[in-house]
Design an enzyme around this catalytic site. Structure first.
Site, short mmCIF file in Angstrom:
data_model
loop_
_atom_site.label_atom_id
_atom_site.label_comp_id
_atom_site.label_asym_id
_atom_site.label_seq_id
_atom_site.Cartn_x
_atom_site.Cartn_y
_atom_site.Cartn_z
N GLY A 94 0.81 -1.22 0.00
CA GLY A 94 0.00 0.00 0.00
C GLY A 94 0.84 1.27 0.00
N ARG A 95 2.06 1.12 0.50
CA ARG A 95 2.92 2.31 0.59
C ARG A 95 4.37 1.96 0.28
NH1 ARG A 95 4.27 3.36 6.93
NH2 ARG A 95 4.11 1.21 7.62
N LYS A 115 9.94 1.76 1.22
CA LYS A 115 8.71 1.83 2.02
C LYS A 115 8.45 3.28 2.40
CE LYS A 115 7.26 -0.62 6.25
NZ LYS A 115 7.63 -1.86 6.95
N ASP A 127 -2.33 6.57 3.84
CA ASP A 127 -1.80 7.74 3.13
C ASP A 127 -0.56 7.41 2.31
OD1 ASP A 127 0.13 7.37 5.05
OD2 ASP A 127 -0.03 9.37 5.93
N ARG A 178 15.09 -0.93 1.82
CA ARG A 178 15.52 -2.16 2.47
C ARG A 178 15.82 -3.25 1.46
NH1 ARG A 178 9.89 -4.27 5.34
NH2 ARG A 178 8.98 -5.14 3.45
N ASP A 254 0.81 -12.24 5.77
CA ASP A 254 1.47 -11.35 4.79
C ASP A 254 2.82 -10.85 5.31
OD1 ASP A 254 -0.57 -10.06 6.53
OD2 ASP A 254 0.38 -8.22 5.80
P1 AMP Z 1 1.63 -4.44 7.96
O1 AMP Z 1 0.87 -5.57 8.56
O2 AMP Z 1 1.90 -3.29 8.86
O3 AMP Z 1 2.88 -4.93 7.32
O4 AMP Z 1 0.75 -3.80 6.76
C1 AMP Z 1 -0.52 -4.27 6.43
C2 AMP Z 1 -1.02 -3.65 5.14
O5 AMP Z 1 -1.31 -2.27 5.33
C3 AMP Z 1 -0.08 -3.72 3.96
O6 AMP Z 1 -0.86 -3.99 2.83
C4 AMP Z 1 0.51 -2.33 3.91
O7 AMP Z 1 0.95 -1.98 2.62
C5 AMP Z 1 -0.66 -1.47 4.35
N1 AMP Z 1 -0.29 -0.18 4.94
C6 AMP Z 1 0.25 0.04 6.15
N2 AMP Z 1 0.44 1.37 6.37
C7 AMP Z 1 -0.01 2.01 5.26
C8 AMP Z 1 -0.09 3.40 4.86
N3 AMP Z 1 0.31 4.38 5.64
N4 AMP Z 1 -0.60 3.65 3.63
C9 AMP Z 1 -1.01 2.66 2.82
N5 AMP Z 1 -0.98 1.37 3.13
C10 AMP Z 1 -0.46 1.03 4.34
MG MG Z 2 3.49 -6.08 6.12
#
Ligand code: AMP
Ligand code: MG
Length: 485
Positions: A94-95, A115, A127, A178, A254
């Protein structure tokens, strides 16, 4: 494709090319004032890059995705995932963006991933940005794990963007660059399986096998062997986490790799006092990802991987399920094996003694003992500096220590040295991490740099670093971490 940039990084795009349905080409948002805040010179050199060139403006632009050389086509990777047990069919980067793969002089292929590069088609409500504190946290944790000998993604750089991002307050924005063996996740397989096209799962499995477990292709049943390989590498990884008191904090499918590296350092932290129920993440109310649950959760995640592989393992579904279940069942034994031999090493023993280990953990739990400090103190104990003073009720320790010492091999100097090679003295202690990140967010990066240097050599005691080895004072209170920041 192979592109060599001005900084001598050599890019390939095998993932985007071979699995076009599992990513979307995307461009990073442009940022007003990219400034290199942290740079991993050692890693840059290892990658074959010209470190000096990467520090220059064109190199820094590359590290925030604003200066992709001709021929480099970044993609947002698609994946699904079980988040806290609930299936989400479309998560994805997402980001974040995969810039490409770097192939070093030795032929080793690694992803370079950014990231905090802005919203992608997978952004949902987010965002697309990242704040400097959490990106530095990922930098630090990756370096600490690497120094501890635990497979992990590693940060190449943190670049501040010159933008502010809105969280609870406005915070300085940053992009983390990274490097990882790959970003193939259990969730990548789930996404492919959900597409309903078995050929896509097969292509993904072939790709993953060629990249991470090439020997499996030679087995009688390559996909089953591939599954066994992932099970084994994850059993080993989680055992290593447990042996240093690492709590990942968000073991969604994931966030679990196929390569067996630790990735996605969000709400992770190292345990202070030993307690299997330790949880740091603010959103983990049920303790699903508590320290002591990590092996069980790893196995649960691997079951989800196995489900996606069933059609590849055998045309006969019953036979495939049986074979996959057998493989999955082996997780517990593999994990126990890795964990027990690691524990034996921590205790300076030639072989694990289960009752001794069990009784020790009960003792550490009952007396709220600092996990890291205790194991490090044990080698000093052999050298005549008793560890009993760490305990509130030392008699219980005395009794255990007598049993332990009877099993320790005779050459005490050799044992002490070996123990000190596996029991770190310096880990990223929560109160020191917090202190360093707060200073960095306020513009002073020096304490953070110092902390990175300290945890980068975790096993060798150095004068003047006492404050990094000491447990947090009780006044620090319970430590809380946050995701997705
Ligand atoms: P995580 O479990 O923190 O690794 O992320 C879960 C999901 O949320 C992933 O698909 C990320 O890409 C998305 N995500 C987390 N923070 C953001 C952000 N600020 N904007 C867009 N997508 C996000
Ligand atoms: Mg993740």
């Amino acid at each position: 494709m192979s592109v060599v940039t001005g900084s001598q990084l050599e890019f390939d795009d095998s993932y985007a090319r071979e699995l076009p349905r599992l990513s979307q080409p995307w461009i990073a948002a442009s940022v007003p004032a990219p400034t290199l805040l942290m740079f991993n010179e050692e890693l840059a050199t290892e990658l074959g890059a010209d470190a000096e060139a990467l520090r220059e403006p064109p190199g820094v632009a590359l590290l925030v995705g604003n200066g992709s050389p001709d021929g480099v086509r970044p993609v947002a990777q698609a994946y699904a995932g079980h988040q806290f047990g609930a299936y989400v069919p479309r998560l994805g980067d997402g980001r974040a963006l995969l810039l490409g793969e770097l192939v070093d002089g030795g032929g080793r292929r690694r992803d370079l991933h950014l990231k905090g590069t802005g919203r992608t088609p997978f952004a949902r409500g987010g965002d697309g940005k990242a704040a400097v504190g959490p990106m530095l946290r990922e930098y630090l944790m990756g370096e600490a794990m690497h120094a501890l000998g635990i497979p992990t993604s590693r940060a190449l750089a943190v670049v501040t963007t010159g933008e502010e991002v809105m969280r609870d307050t406005m915070l300085p924005g940053a992009v983390l660059a990274r490097v990882a063996a790959s970003h193939l996740r259990v969730g990548t397989f789930q996404y492919a399986a959900t597409s309903g096209d078995p050929a896509l799962v097969r292509k993904l499995a072939d790709y993953a096998m060629a990249r991470h477990y090439p020997d499996a292709a030679e087995a009688a049943n390559p996909y089953l062997e591939f599954y066994r390989c992932v099970i084994d590498t994850q059993a080993s990884l989680v055992a290593r986490w447990m042996l240093v008191g690492f709590v990942h904090g968000v073991m969604n499918t994931d966030n679990m790799t196929i390569s067996g590296e630790t990735i996605d350092y969000g709400p992770c932290a190292f345990m202070d006092t030993f307690d299997p129920a330790t949880v740091f993440s603010s959103i983990d109310h049920g303790g699903r990802y508590a320290y002591g649950n990590q092996p069980r959760i790893a196995q649960w995640n691997l079951a989800r991987l196995g489900e996606t592989l069933v059609p590849l393992i055998d045309g006969n579904t019953d036979a495939a399920v049986e074979a996959a279940t057998d493989a999955l069942t082996s997780f517990a034994e593999r994990y126990e094996g890795y964990w027990a031999s690691g524990m034996a090493a921590k205790l300076g023993l030639d072989a694990p003694d289960q009752p001794l280990i069990r009784d020790l953990l009960a003792l550490l739990h009952a007396q709220r003992m600092d996990f890291t400090q205790f194991f490090r103190a044990l080698s000093s104990h052999l050298q005549g500096r008793p560890a009993r003073s760490l305990f509130t009720e030392p008699e219980a320790f005395d009794a255990w220590a007598a049993r332990w010492q009877a099993l320790v091999p005779r050459d005490r100097n050799a044992v002490t040295a070996a123990m000190d090679r596996v029991n770190p003295i310096y880990i990223p202690r929560n109160h020191r991490v917090e202190e360093a990140l707060t200073a960095a967010t306020d513009g002073d990066i020096a304490p953070f740099r110092r902390l990175v240097e300290v945890v980068a050599r975790p096993f060798i005691q150095r004068p003047g670093l006492e404050r990094y080895a000491e447990p947090a004072p009780a006044s620090c209170g319970p430590y809380v971490t946050y995701c997705g920041t």
